[in-house]
Design an enzyme around this catalytic site. Sequence first.
Site, short mmCIF file in Angstrom:
data_model
loop_
_atom_site.label_atom_id
_atom_site.label_comp_id
_atom_site.label_asym_id
_atom_site.label_seq_id
_atom_site.Cartn_x
_atom_site.Cartn_y
_atom_site.Cartn_z
N LYS A 9 0.85 -1.21 0.00
CA LYS A 9 0.00 0.00 0.00
C LYS A 9 0.87 1.24 0.00
O LYS A 9 2.03 1.24 0.44
CB LYS A 9 -0.94 0.04 1.21
CG LYS A 9 -0.28 0.03 2.60
CD LYS A 9 0.20 1.38 3.11
CE LYS A 9 0.91 1.29 4.46
NZ LYS A 9 1.71 2.46 4.84
N ASP A 140 -2.59 -2.11 9.96
CA ASP A 140 -2.59 -2.09 8.50
C ASP A 140 -3.02 -3.42 7.88
O ASP A 140 -3.13 -3.53 6.66
CB ASP A 140 -1.18 -1.77 7.97
CG ASP A 140 -0.77 -0.32 8.22
OD1 ASP A 140 -1.62 0.48 8.66
OD2 ASP A 140 0.41 0.00 7.96
P1 ATP Z 1 4.08 -0.09 7.86
O1 ATP Z 1 4.03 0.57 6.51
O2 ATP Z 1 2.87 -0.98 8.15
O3 ATP Z 1 4.43 0.79 8.97
P2 ATP Z 1 6.60 -1.15 7.01
O4 ATP Z 1 6.27 -1.45 5.58
O5 ATP Z 1 7.36 0.11 7.27
O6 ATP Z 1 5.26 -1.16 7.83
P3 ATP Z 1 7.27 -3.90 7.41
O7 ATP Z 1 7.94 -4.33 6.15
O8 ATP Z 1 5.88 -4.34 7.64
O9 ATP Z 1 7.39 -2.33 7.62
O10 ATP Z 1 8.23 -4.41 8.59
C1 ATP Z 1 8.33 -3.81 9.85
C2 ATP Z 1 9.02 -4.82 10.78
O11 ATP Z 1 8.11 -5.90 11.01
C3 ATP Z 1 10.24 -5.48 10.19
O12 ATP Z 1 11.41 -4.75 10.48
C4 ATP Z 1 10.24 -6.86 10.82
O13 ATP Z 1 11.02 -6.88 11.98
C5 ATP Z 1 8.80 -7.12 11.23
N1 ATP Z 1 8.11 -8.18 10.47
C6 ATP Z 1 7.30 -9.09 10.98
N2 ATP Z 1 6.79 -9.90 10.04
C7 ATP Z 1 7.28 -9.49 8.87
C8 ATP Z 1 7.11 -9.93 7.53
N3 ATP Z 1 6.33 -10.97 7.21
N4 ATP Z 1 7.74 -9.25 6.57
C9 ATP Z 1 8.52 -8.18 6.87
N5 ATP Z 1 8.73 -7.74 8.13
C10 ATP Z 1 8.12 -8.37 9.13
#
Ligand code: ATP
Length: 311
Positions: A9, A140
């Site tokens: 997203k 999310d």
């Molecule tokens: P958001 O946009 O929802 O704030 P994000 O995209 O910045 O999230 P994610 O890629 O969801 O961040 O990852 C945040 C943290 O979640 C990672 O650093 C990791 O430690 C943890 N995590 C748990 N499960 C997963 C997964 N399936 N894939 C990636 N990271 C994960």
Amino acid sequence: MITVRVPAKVNVQLGVGGLRADGFHDLANVFFAVGLFDEVTAEPVGPGEGVTLSCTGPDAASVPLDDSNLAARAARLLAAHHGLADPGVHLHIAKAIPVAGGMAGGSADGAAALVACDALWGLATPIGTLLELAAELGSDVPFALLGGVALGRGRGEILDALPVAGTFHWVFAVADGGLSTPAVFRECDRLREEAGTGSSEADVPTPDADPALLAALASGDPVALAAALTNDLQAAALSLRPSLADTLHAGTEAGAIGALVSGSGPTCAFLAKDAESAEAIAAALRTSGTCRTAHATHGPVPGAEVGAPTA
Ligand code: ATP
């Protein structure tokens, strides 16, 4: 074996209210699902093995393969909800969504695991129940089940689908390394205190969806959408990662009609006037030295759905 494809997203509006007593912020969060996908494959394993995980993709080394992984948590939560004592499933994540990139990749994997395990175990859980389980996993996660474009309120988990006309063309510039979402919210609060406006619920008006943004989505007008893009976390992401200003500048110079940090960053999102322009902006960003890579894509796209694996 069941494979589920799930989109990333971008937030076309991310309005952040004051810090609540429970540590969360009220959000006016317009989620937009784009064509950058993870795939989660669920496969049965022998009795007593519980939930096991593997992950491939350029960021695989940063994905936790322990109990904290949102896909594993989703499988356990669904099993517990249905009283399954031994879930016995292996989940493989083919990861294309940048990790800690502000594109909700972990949440996407959680949503995909719910759908994949539901199908594998033949549970036919109603969508309303899946959305409730998703909200327990994270703010999310429900949106990744729905896809399309939706307004999220509360922490982002109370969703209303929004009408959208046509297709919008996007480019995403992926940074080296991630940003921690809680750290970006803390920086947003700190900047508000520093500016003298205050950061609590009493200081910051409750955010609401921007009518101009909703009209732009409903009319399918990319120029109007570009003018209405806002992200209240952008200043905090730029404060923690000042080099993102160069990325935003490079995309705009290459012809983007709108540019913003995606969610909590550090991925930067660019709106293009058409598909051809999006390809040109992505190519320019790849050689700009301001990001690791760039992808041209489009949206909105549907949420998590069962399909054939592409790799
Ligand atoms: P958001 O946009 O929802 O704030 P994000 O995209 O910045 O999230 P994610 O890629 O969801 O961040 O990852 C945040 C943290 O979640 C990672 O650093 C990791 O430690 C943890 N995590 C748990 N499960 C997963 C997964 N399936 N894939 C990636 N990271 C994960």
